[in-house]
Scaffold this active site. Structure first.
Site, PDB file in Angstrom:
ATOM      1  N   GLU A 199     -36.934  36.410   8.813  1.00 53.84           N
ATOM      2  CA  GLU A 199     -38.004  35.438   8.994  1.00 53.84           C
ATOM      3  C   GLU A 199     -37.392  34.183   9.607  1.00 53.84           C
ATOM      4  O   GLU A 199     -36.235  33.845   9.347  1.00 53.84           O
ATOM      5  CB  GLU A 199     -38.679  35.088   7.666  1.00 53.84           C
ATOM      6  CG  GLU A 199     -39.571  36.179   7.130  1.00 53.84           C
ATOM      7  CD  GLU A 199     -40.285  35.735   5.871  1.00 53.84           C
ATOM      8  OE1 GLU A 199     -41.510  35.563   5.915  1.00 53.84           O
ATOM      9  OE2 GLU A 199     -39.600  35.574   4.841  1.00 53.84           O
ATOM     10  N   GLU A 234     -41.086  43.900  -1.415  1.00 56.09           N
ATOM     11  CA  GLU A 234     -41.070  43.463  -0.016  1.00 56.09           C
ATOM     12  C   GLU A 234     -39.654  43.082   0.351  1.00 56.09           C
ATOM     13  O   GLU A 234     -38.970  42.386  -0.409  1.00 56.09           O
ATOM     14  CB  GLU A 234     -42.000  42.267   0.182  1.00 56.09           C
ATOM     15  CG  GLU A 234     -41.947  41.666   1.599  1.00 56.09           C
ATOM     16  CD  GLU A 234     -42.900  40.484   1.759  1.00 56.09           C
ATOM     17  OE1 GLU A 234     -43.970  40.481   1.112  1.00 56.09           O
ATOM     18  OE2 GLU A 234     -42.566  39.560   2.529  1.00 56.09           O
TER      19      GLU A 234
END
Length: 264
Positions: free
Chosen positions: A150, A145
């Site tokens: 974020e 990932e």
């Protein structure tokens, strides 16, 4: 009529920094249509069947929270109607709705640059993300990932980039961050990842703030990023990292995406 899925396996050559318009754009969604192009995108739904999306998230994803207009994609989180039955991971009805889309099986990046210009919403408990998952892996995090961006509402000036893989996932993911001079929610920003063989770099507004190579990993851990990755955009509410919204969090809350682009 839907066309066949578009699979992009890209060669890697770009220099660091923001590319110019003639530097090898191979795919983009400028979100100028009236509806989301399902040739390129999948719309996620639900919560409980995905165990709170792995993070005890409080939102129920549905397509009603996605909209296009004025050249933007908007992903809007709302308080759920108390009468709605929205099965959540905790056995209750989810208190919020939101949206999540992916290019899985349709558009992928193997090596090159992927970037999104976005404006995040303000508020505690909000968790917008622009990220990538490895194609073809049976279980997470075996396929890897890459979190291109974020941000959590309780840290309004902090942007994070992370990789997760076998033996270095969740809180043990390899992570870097950068701090902005004003809350990220004040304006649009450009988030990018450049992926080359054995090298990944993160950029905010054209400035590199993090990089990772196989040598960055903990001892005996496997580098799993030499494969195609598909893109995800979502706005989560609550979860193990941002925590629950507070009474001061304003809803509706909207993640606005100007475009997503891939360069070779």
């Amino acid at each position: 009529m839907l066309a066949l899925p578009l699979l992009l396996l890209l060669g890697c050559q770009p220099d660091a920094g923001a590319p110019s318009a003639d530097s090898g754009l191979v795919w983009s969604d400028e979100f100028e249509a009236d509806e989301l192009d399902l040739t390129d995108w999948n719309v996620a739904k639900g919560n409980r069947e995905f165990d709170g999306w792995g993070n005890e998230e409080l939102q129920y994803y549905q397509d009603e929270n996605l909209a296009l207009g004025d050249g933007h994609l908007t992903i809007t989180a709302r308080k759920a109607d108390p009468g709605e039955a929205l099965p959540c991971f905790d056995g209750k009805s989810c208190g919020y709705t939101s949206g999540r889309i992916t290019t899985e099986g349709k558009v992928t990046l193997e090596n090159g640059r992927i970037e999104a210009r976005m404006k995040v919403p303000a508020g505690a408990g909000l968790w917008p993300a622009f990220w990538l998952l490895g194609s073809g892996a049976d279980e997470w995090p075996a396929g890897g990932e890459i979190d291109a961006m974020e941000w959590v509402g309780t840290e309004p000036t902090e942007v994070y980039g992370t990789i997760h893989g076998p033996g270095y996932s969740d809180d043990a993911g390899l992570q870097g961050s950068t701090t902005t001079s004003a809350p990220l929610s004040d304006d649009f920003h450009l988030f990018a990842v450049e992926k080359r063989p054995n090298h990944i770099q993160w950029f905010l507004d054209g400035k590199k703030f993090f990089e990772a190579t196989p040598a960055s990993l903990p001892p005996s851990r496997q580098w799993v990023f030499e494969r195609p990755f598909y893109a995800l955009l979502n706005l989560a509410v609550g979860g193990t990292w941002p925590g629950a919204p507070t009474p001061a969090t304003q809803f509706p809350a909207t993640l606005t995406v100007d475009y997503l682009r891939i360069y070779k």
